[in-house]
Design an enzyme around this catalytic site. Structure first.
Site, PDB file in Angstrom:
ATOM      1  N   HIS A   1       0.818  -1.222   0.000  1.00 28.10           N
ATOM      2  CA  HIS A   1       0.000   0.000   0.000  1.00 28.10           C
ATOM      3  C   HIS A   1       0.850   1.271   0.000  1.00 28.10           C
ATOM      4  O   HIS A   1       0.313   2.363  -0.214  1.00 28.10           O
ATOM      5  CB  HIS A   1      -0.917   0.042   1.223  1.00 28.10           C
ATOM      6  CG  HIS A   1      -1.981  -1.014   1.230  1.00 28.10           C
ATOM      7  ND1 HIS A   1      -2.831  -1.214   0.174  1.00 28.10           N
ATOM      8  CD2 HIS A   1      -2.320  -1.936   2.176  1.00 28.10           C
ATOM      9  CE1 HIS A   1      -3.653  -2.215   0.458  1.00 28.10           C
ATOM     10  NE2 HIS A   1      -3.360  -2.670   1.656  1.00 28.10           N
TER      11      HIS A   1
ATOM     12  N   ASP B   1      -2.856 -10.558  -2.287  1.00 33.17           N
ATOM     13  CA  ASP B   1      -3.387 -10.018  -1.033  1.00 33.17           C
ATOM     14  C   ASP B   1      -4.832  -9.557  -1.290  1.00 33.17           C
ATOM     15  O   ASP B   1      -5.148  -9.111  -2.392  1.00 33.17           O
ATOM     16  CB  ASP B   1      -2.516  -8.835  -0.600  1.00 33.17           C
ATOM     17  CG  ASP B   1      -2.899  -8.258   0.756  1.00 33.17           C
ATOM     18  OD1 ASP B   1      -2.174  -8.533   1.730  1.00 33.17           O
ATOM     19  OD2 ASP B   1      -3.913  -7.537   0.834  1.00 33.17           O
TER      20      ASP B   1
ATOM     21  N   HIS C   1      -6.362  -7.039  -0.429  1.00 34.74           N
ATOM     22  CA  HIS C   1      -6.492  -5.604  -0.688  1.00 34.74           C
ATOM     23  C   HIS C   1      -5.764  -5.224  -1.976  1.00 34.74           C
ATOM     24  O   HIS C   1      -4.807  -5.892  -2.377  1.00 34.74           O
ATOM     25  CB  HIS C   1      -5.912  -4.817   0.501  1.00 34.74           C
ATOM     26  CG  HIS C   1      -6.556  -5.163   1.805  1.00 34.74           C
ATOM     27  ND1 HIS C   1      -5.958  -5.981   2.747  1.00 34.74           N
ATOM     28  CD2 HIS C   1      -7.768  -4.826   2.306  1.00 34.74           C
ATOM     29  CE1 HIS C   1      -6.773  -6.122   3.788  1.00 34.74           C
ATOM     30  NE2 HIS C   1      -7.881  -5.435   3.554  1.00 34.74           N
TER      31      HIS C   1
ATOM     32  N   ASP D   1      -4.819 -12.629   3.457  1.00 35.84           N
ATOM     33  CA  ASP D   1      -6.048 -12.071   4.023  1.00 35.84           C
ATOM     34  C   ASP D   1      -7.276 -12.303   3.144  1.00 35.84           C
ATOM     35  O   ASP D   1      -8.359 -11.816   3.460  1.00 35.84           O
ATOM     36  CB  ASP D   1      -5.887 -10.585   4.372  1.00 35.84           C
ATOM     37  CG  ASP D   1      -5.061  -9.811   3.372  1.00 35.84           C
ATOM     38  OD1 ASP D   1      -4.802 -10.354   2.274  1.00 35.84           O
ATOM     39  OD2 ASP D   1      -4.671  -8.667   3.669  1.00 35.84           O
TER      40      ASP D   1
HETATM   41 ZN    ZN Z   1      -4.089  -6.971   2.751  1.00 38.54          ZN
END
Ligand code: ZN
Length: 372
Positions: free
Chosen positions: A142, A179, A181, A267
């Protein structure tokens, strides 16, 4: 077939302190204190299982080095580096978005996480190992050039890619991010670069919100070298394996990378507190095996995993062990003790609304083949 797999872990990764939180929010008068979802547990317990299962005896332990300021500044602004360094001297600093807290000394641990990804990449590029897994913390995907966010301080994978370009003349790199996200940092750092393909499979509009849509495809010279697969909440093994077969495989074959980097977050698992997917250890194993085969086919097996998210302390270790077994070719015989609960979910078969999203991303992968 067994392989020489490098493995990065350092106790200091477990010392990265994300403070007293209640999951993702600070405690308050009506919010009972707990810990941050981004806690050491899922990572330290992953490493514990690697040790206790005996798998570690078959891996090549790699000792991470600190990334240098020069390494960081190939990706980040001096302002951001200074922000992390100065915040790291506070009792509780923040990476930049107000939701990524850390304790004293986080700057050095973040340098060790970026450095651990460099160490793994170097070992693969020199041929010291066949492939590698860097179990690093804090995560990186991120982190933007000028901003830390989503628990990420520095962009571990881009820092390693830029290191590899300077020190090993690597030109074309593909990043595969599973991931849950969106890998917004990696995408934005490389969205105008035609020599880095960024593929992100993630839960549609989870985090960052409204980020990682199919129509974000890169721009300028990098147009087409960004591929997002924003899977609907509830997607399971069928959707992820279909996305690997129909998007990741064709895109990598079209792009022909010299090195494949993997943003390895767990995740999207069936019991993650921050994700809404239902992926199991067996699917992570299959995805890793597919990546090994693609790396063999395209770039002499050069494949480097850098750990990202994954917030179930009890399940991440088994997802991680499955990936490590797949890339090393070593079977420990340790079963997934949760398989009886998670493998038979009706969420797993591919659904029409998931197929539709994969179809849109698949078209982008085909266009990449026409352009390159
Ligand atoms: Zn994540």
């Amino acid at each position: 077939m067994t392989r020489n797999t490098g493995y990065v872990w350092h106790e200091r990764y477990g010392w990265h302190d994300t403070g007293t939180f209640a999951g993702i929010v600070p405690p308050g008068p009506m919010v009972q204190p707990f810990h941050n979802f981004e806690s050491p547990e899922s990572k330290t317990r992953f490493n514990s299982l690697v040790e206790v299962s005996g798998l570690v005896e078959h891996l090549t332990k790699l000792r991470p080095a600190l990334a240098t300021e020069e390494d960081v500044l190939r990706v980040h602004t001096p302002r951001h580096l200074e922000h992390i360094r100065s915040q790291s001297e506070a009792q509780l600093g923040d990476a930049g978005d107000g939701w990524s807290p850390f304790g004293r000394g986080a700057y050095e641990i973040a340098l060790l996480a970026a450095g651990g990804t460099i160490t793994a990449t170097e070992a693969v590029l020199t041929g010291a190992v066949d492939n590698a897994y860097a179990l690093v913390r804090p995560p990186g995907h991120h982190a933007e050039r000028d901003l830390g966010m989503g628990y990420c301080l520095f962009a571990n994978i881009p820092i390693a890619i830029e290191w590899a370009r300077v020190h090993h003349g690597v030109e074309r790199v593909a990043v595969v991010d599973y991931d849950v996200h969106h890998g917004n940092g990696t995408q934005h750092i490389y969205e105008d670069d035609p020599d880095v393909l960024a593929i992100s499979l993630h839960q549609d509009r989870l985090f960052p919100q409204d980020s990682g849509l199919v129509d974000e495809r890169g721009f300028g010279a990098g147009a087409g070298a960004t591929i997002n697969v924003p899977l609907p909440a509830g997607s399971g093994n069928g959707a992820y394996l279909a996305a690997f077969e129909r998007v990741v495989g064709p895109a990598l074959r079209a792009f022909k990378p010299q090195l494949i980097m993997v943003a390895s977050g767990f995740d999207a698992s069936a019991v993650d507190p921050l994700g809404g997917m239902t992926v199991t250890a067996s699917a992570y194993r299959s995805m890793a095996s597919t990546l090994v085969a693609l790396a063999d086919e395209l770039c002499d097996g050069r494949l480097v995993f850098s750990h990202e998210g994954g917030y179930s302390p009890v399940y991440v270790p088994y997802c991680g062990l499955a990936v490590l077994e797949a890339i090393s070719g070593v079977e420990t015989g340790v079963p997934d003790p949760y398989a009886h609960s998670f493998e038979h979910s009706p969420a797993h078969p591919l659904k029409p609304w998931q197929d539709e999203v994969i179809g849109a991303s698949e078209a982008l992968a085909r266009q990449l083949g026409l352009v390159v």
